[in-house]
Design an enzyme around this catalytic site. Sequence first.
Site, PDB file in Angstrom:
ATOM      1  N   GLU A 115      55.579  29.027  45.439  1.00  0.00           N
ATOM      2  CA  GLU A 115      56.983  28.653  45.250  1.00  0.00           C
ATOM      3  C   GLU A 115      57.913  29.458  46.152  1.00  0.00           C
ATOM      4  OE1 GLU A 115      57.863  27.486  40.967  1.00  0.00           O
ATOM      5  OE2 GLU A 115      56.243  28.953  40.776  1.00  0.00           O
ATOM      6  N   GLU A 135      49.688  27.365  36.730  1.00  0.00           N
ATOM      7  CA  GLU A 135      50.629  27.331  35.602  1.00  0.00           C
ATOM      8  C   GLU A 135      50.201  26.416  34.450  1.00  0.00           C
ATOM      9  OE1 GLU A 135      51.557  27.465  38.735  1.00  0.00           O
ATOM     10  OE2 GLU A 135      53.319  28.737  38.995  1.00  0.00           O
TER      11      GLU A 135
HETATM   12  N1  COA Z   1      49.412  39.553  37.568  1.00  0.00           N
HETATM   13  C1  COA Z   1      49.136  40.865  37.395  1.00  0.00           C
HETATM   14  N2  COA Z   1      48.092  41.467  38.003  1.00  0.00           N
HETATM   15  C2  COA Z   1      47.320  40.712  38.810  1.00  0.00           C
HETATM   16  C3  COA Z   1      47.568  39.344  39.020  1.00  0.00           C
HETATM   17  C4  COA Z   1      48.680  38.761  38.352  1.00  0.00           C
HETATM   18  N3  COA Z   1      48.981  37.475  38.530  1.00  0.00           N
HETATM   19  N4  COA Z   1      46.617  38.863  39.860  1.00  0.00           N
HETATM   20  C5  COA Z   1      45.807  39.894  40.155  1.00  0.00           C
HETATM   21  N5  COA Z   1      46.231  41.013  39.529  1.00  0.00           N
HETATM   22  C6  COA Z   1      45.636  42.349  39.591  1.00  0.00           C
HETATM   23  C7  COA Z   1      44.348  42.416  38.792  1.00  0.00           C
HETATM   24  O1  COA Z   1      44.619  42.655  37.428  1.00  0.00           O
HETATM   25  C8  COA Z   1      43.646  43.571  39.463  1.00  0.00           C
HETATM   26  O2  COA Z   1      44.174  44.782  39.003  1.00  0.00           O
HETATM   27  P1  COA Z   1      43.196  46.018  38.621  1.00  0.00           P
HETATM   28  O3  COA Z   1      42.519  46.367  39.928  1.00  0.00           O
HETATM   29  O4  COA Z   1      44.137  47.071  38.134  1.00  0.00           O
HETATM   30  O5  COA Z   1      42.247  45.503  37.607  1.00  0.00           O
HETATM   31  C9  COA Z   1      44.050  43.428  40.926  1.00  0.00           C
HETATM   32  O6  COA Z   1      45.246  42.634  40.933  1.00  0.00           O
HETATM   33  C10 COA Z   1      43.005  42.729  41.765  1.00  0.00           C
HETATM   34  O7  COA Z   1      42.730  41.461  41.158  1.00  0.00           O
HETATM   35  P2  COA Z   1      41.225  40.983  40.841  1.00  0.00           P
HETATM   36  O8  COA Z   1      41.302  39.944  39.757  1.00  0.00           O
HETATM   37  O9  COA Z   1      40.333  42.156  40.593  1.00  0.00           O
HETATM   38  O10 COA Z   1      40.821  40.313  42.230  1.00  0.00           O
HETATM   39  P3  COA Z   1      39.752  39.147  42.450  1.00  0.00           P
HETATM   40  O11 COA Z   1      39.575  39.052  43.922  1.00  0.00           O
HETATM   41  O12 COA Z   1      38.562  39.363  41.604  1.00  0.00           O
HETATM   42  O13 COA Z   1      40.477  37.810  41.911  1.00  0.00           O
HETATM   43  C11 COA Z   1      42.294  36.247  41.691  1.00  0.00           C
HETATM   44  C12 COA Z   1      41.615  37.340  42.561  1.00  0.00           C
HETATM   45  C13 COA Z   1      43.590  35.882  42.393  1.00  0.00           C
HETATM   46  C14 COA Z   1      41.373  35.016  41.605  1.00  0.00           C
HETATM   47  C15 COA Z   1      42.549  36.804  40.283  1.00  0.00           C
HETATM   48  O14 COA Z   1      43.184  38.081  40.422  1.00  0.00           O
HETATM   49  C16 COA Z   1      43.430  35.933  39.451  1.00  0.00           C
HETATM   50  O15 COA Z   1      42.983  34.913  38.961  1.00  0.00           O
HETATM   51  N6  COA Z   1      44.692  36.342  39.230  1.00  0.00           N
HETATM   52  C17 COA Z   1      45.622  35.664  38.362  1.00  0.00           C
HETATM   53  C18 COA Z   1      46.232  34.458  39.059  1.00  0.00           C
HETATM   54  C19 COA Z   1      47.230  33.775  38.138  1.00  0.00           C
HETATM   55  O16 COA Z   1      46.865  33.139  37.186  1.00  0.00           O
HETATM   56  N7  COA Z   1      48.508  33.978  38.440  1.00  0.00           N
HETATM   57  C20 COA Z   1      49.569  33.495  37.612  1.00  0.00           C
HETATM   58  C21 COA Z   1      50.216  32.325  38.249  1.00  0.00           C
HETATM   59  S1  COA Z   1      51.467  31.645  37.215  1.00  0.00           S
END
Ligand code: COA
Length: 241
Positions: A115, A135
């Site tokens: 966005e 979302e």
């Molecule tokens: N909010 C807060 N923290 C987040 C985040 C988010 N949307 N996305 C990633 N992080 C943090 C993780 O908690 C992690 O923190 P930590 O190292 O303290 O545990 C760090 O960023 C790295 O993320 P990680 O999940 O370990 O990386 P990955 O490569 O395994 O996975 C994603 C990457 C993007 C697939 C996964 O982080 C994810 O699904 N994130 C959420 C995406 C989401 O739903 N966003 C909301 C959109 S409305």
Amino acid sequence: MSAFETVIYEKADGIASITLNRPGQLNAYNVRMRDELFEVLGAVTDDPDAGVVILKAAGEKAFCAGADLSEFLTAPPPVFARQARFARDIWQRFINVPQPVIAALHGYVLGSGIEMSLCCDIRLCTEDARFGLPEPGLGIIPAAGGSQTLPRTIGQAAALEFLLSGRWLDAEEARRLKLVNRVVAREYLLPAAEAMARKILSYPRAAVRAAKQAVRRGLDMTLAEGLALEARLAAAARGAP
Ligand code: COA
């Protein structure tokens, strides 16, 4: 040059750069980032030395992994409502930036990351970019303008499929859908964005701003209104220094 915690603001040779700077959290958009972006966007808008803006992000893995899930989905409803109102203001402020804004995207570009990029005028991404809108799966809808800016950018059918299917797009598919203008190798992302910025900077500023306004504002008008807007802006640009 930046006193912020979650964003870095720099300026050199007419190019203002805003860097999302929470690489440890994949640049997830939190309340602090919202407040700091709000300030930075206001400063850029009023800055006569900033001719073009580049929005980019720190770290290797992500442009932005969306809203910070530890904040946005845990807040009580009244707080959330206030945040949503504020959020509208920031996205309007983003879209109203008078300078062209180029988004340089890499890695994960999720939720409000997409966005934010849709508030920009031109989007470049790396070959490793992955786009997703999580979302609906989280029981919410895009609230950073995306439900309006996405269909205006890629069309209604593609926007609805992308939003409702939960399917992620790779860089090439994003380019085919016109979600991004161009895909480049990782090492060329910033050089490509800067080259584009310098090209734009070489043109008369009034014409550049008028062109942006004509397209941006015209899209929300009837054709007749848009043509009238174009005529006004063309006359003003001709008369401007
Ligand atoms: N909010 C807060 N923290 C987040 C985040 C988010 N949307 N996305 C990633 N992080 C943090 C993780 O908690 C992690 O923190 P930590 O190292 O303290 O545990 C760090 O960023 C790295 O993320 P990680 O999940 O370990 O990386 P990955 O490569 O395994 O996975 C994603 C990457 C993007 C697939 C996964 O982080 C994810 O699904 N994130 C959420 C995406 C989401 O739903 N966003 C909301 C959109 S409305």
